[in-house]
Design a protein around this motif. Structure first.
Motif, PDB file in Angstrom:
ATOM      1  N   GLU A   1       4.602   2.038   6.516  1.00  0.00           N
ATOM      2  CA  GLU A   1       5.060   0.651   6.600  1.00  0.00           C
ATOM      3  C   GLU A   1       6.093   0.406   7.678  1.00  0.00           C
ATOM      4  O   GLU A   1       6.111  -0.669   8.251  1.00  0.00           O
ATOM      5  CB  GLU A   1       5.522   0.107   5.241  1.00  0.00           C
ATOM      6  CG  GLU A   1       6.694   0.791   4.627  1.00  0.00           C
ATOM      7  CD  GLU A   1       7.045   0.209   3.260  1.00  0.00           C
ATOM      8  OE1 GLU A   1       6.733  -0.955   2.989  1.00  0.00           O
ATOM      9  OE2 GLU A   1       7.646   0.934   2.460  1.00  0.00           O
TER      10      GLU A   1
ATOM     11  N   LEU B   1       3.937   6.300   2.234  1.00  0.00           N
ATOM     12  CA  LEU B   1       4.004   4.831   2.290  1.00  0.00           C
ATOM     13  C   LEU B   1       5.158   4.382   3.198  1.00  0.00           C
ATOM     14  O   LEU B   1       5.003   3.470   4.006  1.00  0.00           O
ATOM     15  CB  LEU B   1       4.176   4.246   0.873  1.00  0.00           C
ATOM     16  CG  LEU B   1       4.289   2.718   0.794  1.00  0.00           C
ATOM     17  CD1 LEU B   1       3.034   2.024   1.311  1.00  0.00           C
ATOM     18  CD2 LEU B   1       4.561   2.262  -0.635  1.00  0.00           C
TER      19      LEU B   1
ATOM     20  N   CYS C   1       3.252  -2.342  -8.579  1.00  0.00           N
ATOM     21  CA  CYS C   1       2.585  -2.286  -7.264  1.00  0.00           C
ATOM     22  C   CYS C   1       3.445  -1.441  -6.313  1.00  0.00           C
ATOM     23  O   CYS C   1       4.658  -1.363  -6.461  1.00  0.00           O
ATOM     24  CB  CYS C   1       2.486  -3.680  -6.639  1.00  0.00           C
ATOM     25  SG  CYS C   1       1.670  -4.897  -7.668  1.00  0.00           S
ATOM     26  N   GLY C   2       2.800  -0.868  -5.331  1.00  0.00           N
ATOM     27  CA  GLY C   2       3.485  -0.197  -4.218  1.00  0.00           C
ATOM     28  C   GLY C   2       4.441   0.892  -4.657  1.00  0.00           C
ATOM     29  O   GLY C   2       4.113   1.768  -5.471  1.00  0.00           O
ATOM     30  N   THR C   3       5.647   0.824  -4.121  1.00  0.00           N
ATOM     31  CA  THR C   3       6.671   1.818  -4.429  1.00  0.00           C
ATOM     32  C   THR C   3       6.973   1.862  -5.932  1.00  0.00           C
ATOM     33  O   THR C   3       7.185   2.941  -6.504  1.00  0.00           O
ATOM     34  CB  THR C   3       7.952   1.492  -3.618  1.00  0.00           C
ATOM     35  OG1 THR C   3       7.676   1.785  -2.247  1.00  0.00           O
ATOM     36  CG2 THR C   3       9.150   2.280  -4.080  1.00  0.00           C
TER      37      THR C   3
END
Ligand code: F6R
Length: 381
Positions: free
Chosen positions: A261, A257, A73-75
């Protein structure tokens, strides 16, 4: 402790050269030059090599894999996109990259001959953990690339390698990302070497270059003050576009991202060639566009993309290779990183993007280490 830095995030960005050396210790062996041997330094290293016990102990299973599936997920998912390119190139095995949350609910096709790689900093991400359980129930081998030692994901995987970059406290992931990239590079090189799918020349060249990446990162970190100055220009922005191609495309996603964030600026990361299929409609003089445009294979293509943005009045920041004389004539701001091999470029190009997001957020007076609405480990779906 923040080690004298105002925030954990900045400390962790600056930690990267050191922690990557920790990550590579005992795994990467770069042949020392004849001169060093003569002077008696490091004379125990005779050849270039990557040694990973997880590969050695699971050689048959990994070498016979028909496909790799990366879940994260994500990074960590962004690291996976680069991992796909590394494994396909050096191991000649097809690789799919999936968001763990999509994978687990899709009823995916998983064969016992698949190897699923789960990437996670915290080792506690609920969706990644559920994806692992699903993969195991279908008989796939699960290989973890995890930072938190003894975490749930580390315990659930069949084998794997620890990232070994130390605890990451800042909510925005920084050193874990470059650690994940380093581990994926080591894995691709080690497995490719076992399979015979990487030439000796390329293996040697990658190892020699990976060994000096921490030094080159130190050079990039010297740009901190310059990036701080540049960041002041962009606190006005409400939208940002991040573009890159090839190895740097996932870096564009990661840079966007980071900005979202912690700076609360809407940013979209895109493969640069996709720009003309839609996002270019957004470009005007209030829309800064960041290009990750190092001097590699698709350089001329990205220069053309840059010219298209320029023609529409877009403000351009470019991450370029040291010594580039062409892009500085087009871009409004240039940030130079040292020359390296294309597959290793993300390890250098992501650092200015981490710093840019950090300084924009600080300039806006935001809580960098604990951005609103975010948690360090996402243990709920
Ligand atoms: C971004 C960030 C998140 C995590 C994601 C996965 O800076 O930190 O996108 O990367 O929540 O977390 P891990 O790697 O702990 O599974």
């Amino acid at each position: 402790s923040k080690g004298g830095f105002p925030h954990f995030m900045l400390k962790e960005i600056f930690d990267q050269p050191k922690v990557l050396r920790d990550c590579m210790r005992g795994r990467l062996f770069a042949k020392t030059s004849d001169e060093e041997k003569r002077s008696g330094r490091n004379n125990d290293v005779n050849d270039n090599d990557v040694v990973l016990s997880a590969v050695k102990n699971n050689k048959d299973r990994l070498m016979s894999a028909k496909r790799f599936i990366i879940v994260a997920c994500g990074t960590s998912w962004h690291a996976g996109l680069i991992g796909k390119q590394l494994i396909e190139r050096y191991c000649q095995i097809p690789v799919e990259v999936d968001y763990a949350s999509e994978f687990r609910y899709r009823d995916p096709i998983i064969y016992p001959t698949d190897v699923v790689i789960a990437i996670s900093q915290s080792g506690e991400t609920a969706d990644t953990l559920a994806a692992i359980e699903l993969a195991k129930s279908k008989g796939a081998c699960v290989f973890g690339i995890v930072n938190a030692v003894g975490s749930s994901i580390a315990r659930q995987t069949d084998t794997g390698i620890y990232i070994h970059v130390g605890p990451e406290i800042g909510v925005a992931s920084t050193k874990a990302f470059t650690g994940q990239l380093t581990c994926l590079t080591l894995l691709a090189l080690c497995l490719g070497h076992c399979k015979g799918t990487i030439s000796k020349d390329e293996y040697d060249e990658m190892i020699q270059e990976l060994a000096v990446i921490p030094d080159k990162m130190e050079q990039v970190l010297k740009l901190n003050d310059a990036i701080k100055t540049i960041s002041r220009t962009y606190t006005y922005a409400t939208n940002f576009l991040y573009l890159g191609r090839g190895w740097n495309y996932p870096v564009a996603l990661e840079g966007a991202l980071k900005l979202k964030e912690i700076s609360y600026i809407h940013a979209e990361g895109y493969p640069a060639a996709e720009m003309k299929h839609g996002p270019i409609a957004l470009v005007d003089d209030r829309m800064p566009v960041l290009f990750v445009a190092t001097h590699h294979k698709q350089y001329q293509k990205i220069v053309s993309n840059m010219e298209e943005v320029k023609a529409r009045g877009g403000h351009i920041i470019a991450i370029i290779t040291e010594g580039d004389t062409e892009i500085p004539k087009i871009a409004n701001e240039c940030i130079e990183v040292p020359q390296t091999l294309a597959p290793l470029a993300p390890l250098l190009t992501v650092i200015p993007l981490q710093l840019l997001a950090y300084h924009v957020a600080v300039c806006k007076g935001l809580n960098v280490d604990q951005p609103r609405n975010l948690a360090k480990s996402v243990t709920v779906e």
